[in-house]
Design a protein around this motif. Structure first.
Motif, PDB file in Angstrom:
ATOM      1  N   ARG A   4      -7.463   1.884  -9.762  1.00  0.00           N
ATOM      2  CA  ARG A   4      -7.258   0.911  -8.686  1.00  0.00           C
ATOM      3  C   ARG A   4      -6.708  -0.388  -9.248  1.00  0.00           C
ATOM      4  O   ARG A   4      -7.076  -0.805 -10.334  1.00  0.00           O
ATOM      5  CB  ARG A   4      -8.588   0.616  -7.995  1.00  0.00           C
ATOM      6  CG  ARG A   4      -9.216   1.818  -7.353  1.00  0.00           C
ATOM      7  CD  ARG A   4     -10.538   1.451  -6.727  1.00  0.00           C
ATOM      8  NE  ARG A   4     -11.415   0.879  -7.753  1.00  0.00           N
ATOM      9  CZ  ARG A   4     -12.627   1.320  -8.022  1.00  0.00           C
ATOM     10  NH1 ARG A   4     -13.136   2.325  -7.361  1.00  0.00           N
ATOM     11  NH2 ARG A   4     -13.348   0.757  -8.968  1.00  0.00           N
ATOM     12  N   LEU A   5      -5.850  -1.014  -8.435  1.00  0.00           N
ATOM     13  CA  LEU A   5      -5.334  -2.319  -8.808  1.00  0.00           C
ATOM     14  C   LEU A   5      -5.116  -3.125  -7.540  1.00  0.00           C
ATOM     15  O   LEU A   5      -4.547  -2.639  -6.569  1.00  0.00           O
ATOM     16  CB  LEU A   5      -4.009  -2.192  -9.577  1.00  0.00           C
ATOM     17  CG  LEU A   5      -3.484  -3.510 -10.141  1.00  0.00           C
ATOM     18  CD1 LEU A   5      -2.974  -3.308 -11.557  1.00  0.00           C
ATOM     19  CD2 LEU A   5      -2.425  -4.106  -9.267  1.00  0.00           C
ATOM     20  N   ASN A   6      -5.579  -4.362  -7.561  1.00  0.00           N
ATOM     21  CA  ASN A   6      -5.409  -5.269  -6.436  1.00  0.00           C
ATOM     22  C   ASN A   6      -4.333  -6.283  -6.820  1.00  0.00           C
ATOM     23  O   ASN A   6      -4.559  -7.145  -7.658  1.00  0.00           O
ATOM     24  CB  ASN A   6      -6.740  -5.964  -6.120  1.00  0.00           C
ATOM     25  CG  ASN A   6      -6.686  -6.712  -4.816  1.00  0.00           C
ATOM     26  OD1 ASN A   6      -5.839  -6.454  -3.981  1.00  0.00           O
ATOM     27  ND2 ASN A   6      -7.605  -7.630  -4.643  1.00  0.00           N
ATOM     28  N   CYS A   9      -0.592 -10.243  -4.237  1.00  0.00           N
ATOM     29  CA  CYS A   9       0.031 -10.384  -2.916  1.00  0.00           C
ATOM     30  C   CYS A   9      -0.852  -9.811  -1.810  1.00  0.00           C
ATOM     31  O   CYS A   9      -0.552  -9.962  -0.630  1.00  0.00           O
ATOM     32  CB  CYS A   9       1.403  -9.716  -2.885  1.00  0.00           C
ATOM     33  SG  CYS A   9       1.374  -7.909  -2.788  1.00  0.00           S
ATOM     34  N   GLY A  10      -1.938  -9.137  -2.196  1.00  0.00           N
ATOM     35  CA  GLY A  10      -2.856  -8.579  -1.202  1.00  0.00           C
ATOM     36  C   GLY A  10      -2.788  -7.067  -1.095  1.00  0.00           C
ATOM     37  O   GLY A  10      -3.640  -6.452  -0.456  1.00  0.00           O
ATOM     38  N   GLU A  11      -1.803  -6.464  -1.725  1.00  0.00           N
ATOM     39  CA  GLU A  11      -1.672  -4.999  -1.707  1.00  0.00           C
ATOM     40  C   GLU A  11      -2.741  -4.386  -2.604  1.00  0.00           C
ATOM     41  O   GLU A  11      -2.934  -4.798  -3.743  1.00  0.00           O
ATOM     42  CB  GLU A  11      -0.287  -4.601  -2.204  1.00  0.00           C
ATOM     43  CG  GLU A  11      -0.019  -3.127  -2.163  1.00  0.00           C
ATOM     44  CD  GLU A  11       0.361  -2.633  -0.779  1.00  0.00           C
ATOM     45  OE1 GLU A  11       0.229  -1.427  -0.550  1.00  0.00           O
ATOM     46  OE2 GLU A  11       0.772  -3.454   0.061  1.00  0.00           O
ATOM     47  N   TYR A  12      -3.457  -3.401  -2.076  1.00  0.00           N
ATOM     48  CA  TYR A  12      -4.469  -2.686  -2.842  1.00  0.00           C
ATOM     49  C   TYR A  12      -3.917  -1.307  -3.155  1.00  0.00           C
ATOM     50  O   TYR A  12      -3.617  -0.535  -2.245  1.00  0.00           O
ATOM     51  CB  TYR A  12      -5.770  -2.590  -2.034  1.00  0.00           C
ATOM     52  CG  TYR A  12      -6.920  -1.994  -2.804  1.00  0.00           C
ATOM     53  CD1 TYR A  12      -7.524  -2.715  -3.825  1.00  0.00           C
ATOM     54  CD2 TYR A  12      -7.393  -0.723  -2.511  1.00  0.00           C
ATOM     55  CE1 TYR A  12      -8.579  -2.182  -4.539  1.00  0.00           C
ATOM     56  CE2 TYR A  12      -8.452  -0.182  -3.215  1.00  0.00           C
ATOM     57  CZ  TYR A  12      -9.041  -0.920  -4.227  1.00  0.00           C
ATOM     58  OH  TYR A  12     -10.080  -0.386  -4.938  1.00  0.00           O
ATOM     59  N   ALA A  27       6.400   1.094  -8.780  1.00  0.00           N
ATOM     60  CA  ALA A  27       7.189   1.212  -7.550  1.00  0.00           C
ATOM     61  C   ALA A  27       6.935   0.015  -6.636  1.00  0.00           C
ATOM     62  O   ALA A  27       7.867  -0.526  -6.029  1.00  0.00           O
ATOM     63  CB  ALA A  27       6.862   2.516  -6.832  1.00  0.00           C
ATOM     64  N   HIS A  28       5.688  -0.412  -6.529  1.00  0.00           N
ATOM     65  CA  HIS A  28       5.345  -1.580  -5.712  1.00  0.00           C
ATOM     66  C   HIS A  28       6.041  -2.826  -6.259  1.00  0.00           C
ATOM     67  O   HIS A  28       6.625  -3.600  -5.502  1.00  0.00           O
ATOM     68  CB  HIS A  28       3.823  -1.779  -5.693  1.00  0.00           C
ATOM     69  CG  HIS A  28       3.408  -3.089  -5.095  1.00  0.00           C
ATOM     70  ND1 HIS A  28       3.483  -3.337  -3.736  1.00  0.00           N
ATOM     71  CD2 HIS A  28       2.924  -4.225  -5.663  1.00  0.00           C
ATOM     72  CE1 HIS A  28       3.056  -4.574  -3.498  1.00  0.00           C
ATOM     73  NE2 HIS A  28       2.726  -5.134  -4.654  1.00  0.00           N
ATOM     74  N   LEU A  29       5.998  -3.001  -7.560  1.00  0.00           N
ATOM     75  CA  LEU A  29       6.654  -4.161  -8.164  1.00  0.00           C
ATOM     76  C   LEU A  29       8.150  -4.155  -7.891  1.00  0.00           C
ATOM     77  O   LEU A  29       8.719  -5.192  -7.541  1.00  0.00           O
ATOM     78  CB  LEU A  29       6.397  -4.178  -9.676  1.00  0.00           C
ATOM     79  CG  LEU A  29       4.966  -4.513 -10.102  1.00  0.00           C
ATOM     80  CD1 LEU A  29       4.792  -4.229 -11.580  1.00  0.00           C
ATOM     81  CD2 LEU A  29       4.624  -5.950  -9.775  1.00  0.00           C
ATOM     82  N   ALA A  30       8.787  -3.010  -8.032  1.00  0.00           N
ATOM     83  CA  ALA A  30      10.230  -2.921  -7.802  1.00  0.00           C
ATOM     84  C   ALA A  30      10.583  -3.241  -6.357  1.00  0.00           C
ATOM     85  O   ALA A  30      11.577  -3.918  -6.087  1.00  0.00           O
ATOM     86  CB  ALA A  30      10.729  -1.528  -8.172  1.00  0.00           C
ATOM     87  N   ALA A  31       9.752  -2.777  -5.423  1.00  0.00           N
ATOM     88  CA  ALA A  31      10.041  -2.967  -3.998  1.00  0.00           C
ATOM     89  C   ALA A  31       9.673  -4.359  -3.498  1.00  0.00           C
ATOM     90  O   ALA A  31      10.403  -4.958  -2.710  1.00  0.00           O
ATOM     91  CB  ALA A  31       9.303  -1.911  -3.174  1.00  0.00           C
ATOM     92  N   GLU A  32       8.545  -4.873  -3.949  1.00  0.00           N
ATOM     93  CA  GLU A  32       8.011  -6.121  -3.385  1.00  0.00           C
ATOM     94  C   GLU A  32       8.160  -7.344  -4.287  1.00  0.00           C
ATOM     95  O   GLU A  32       8.075  -8.470  -3.802  1.00  0.00           O
ATOM     96  CB  GLU A  32       6.525  -5.932  -3.046  1.00  0.00           C
ATOM     97  CG  GLU A  32       6.256  -4.806  -2.054  1.00  0.00           C
ATOM     98  CD  GLU A  32       6.904  -5.027  -0.699  1.00  0.00           C
ATOM     99  OE1 GLU A  32       7.011  -6.197  -0.255  1.00  0.00           O
ATOM    100  OE2 GLU A  32       7.321  -4.028  -0.085  1.00  0.00           O
TER     101      GLU A  32
END
Length: 48
Positions: A4-6, A9-12, A27-32
């Motif tokens: 798990r990583l929080n 930006c609030g995405e869990y 993938a989250h870093l690349a997109a957001e």
């Protein structure tokens, strides 16, 4: 095993294993958060 990583930006982000977590976080870093890149060790250090 860390799964798990929080993100600040609030995405869990949650995964079934560390390999999946690293993929999902990258993938989250690349997109957001373009321009923010972390290697596997850094992601797992921040994860729980």
């Amino acid at each position: 095993m860390k799964t798990r990583l929080n993100c600040p930006c609030g995405e869990y982000i949650t995964a079934t294993n560390e390999d999946e977590l690293v993929e999902l976080v990258q993938a989250h870093l690349a997109a957001e958060h373009p321009g923010r890149e972390y290697d596997r060790e850094s992601i797992l250090f921040m994860a729980s």
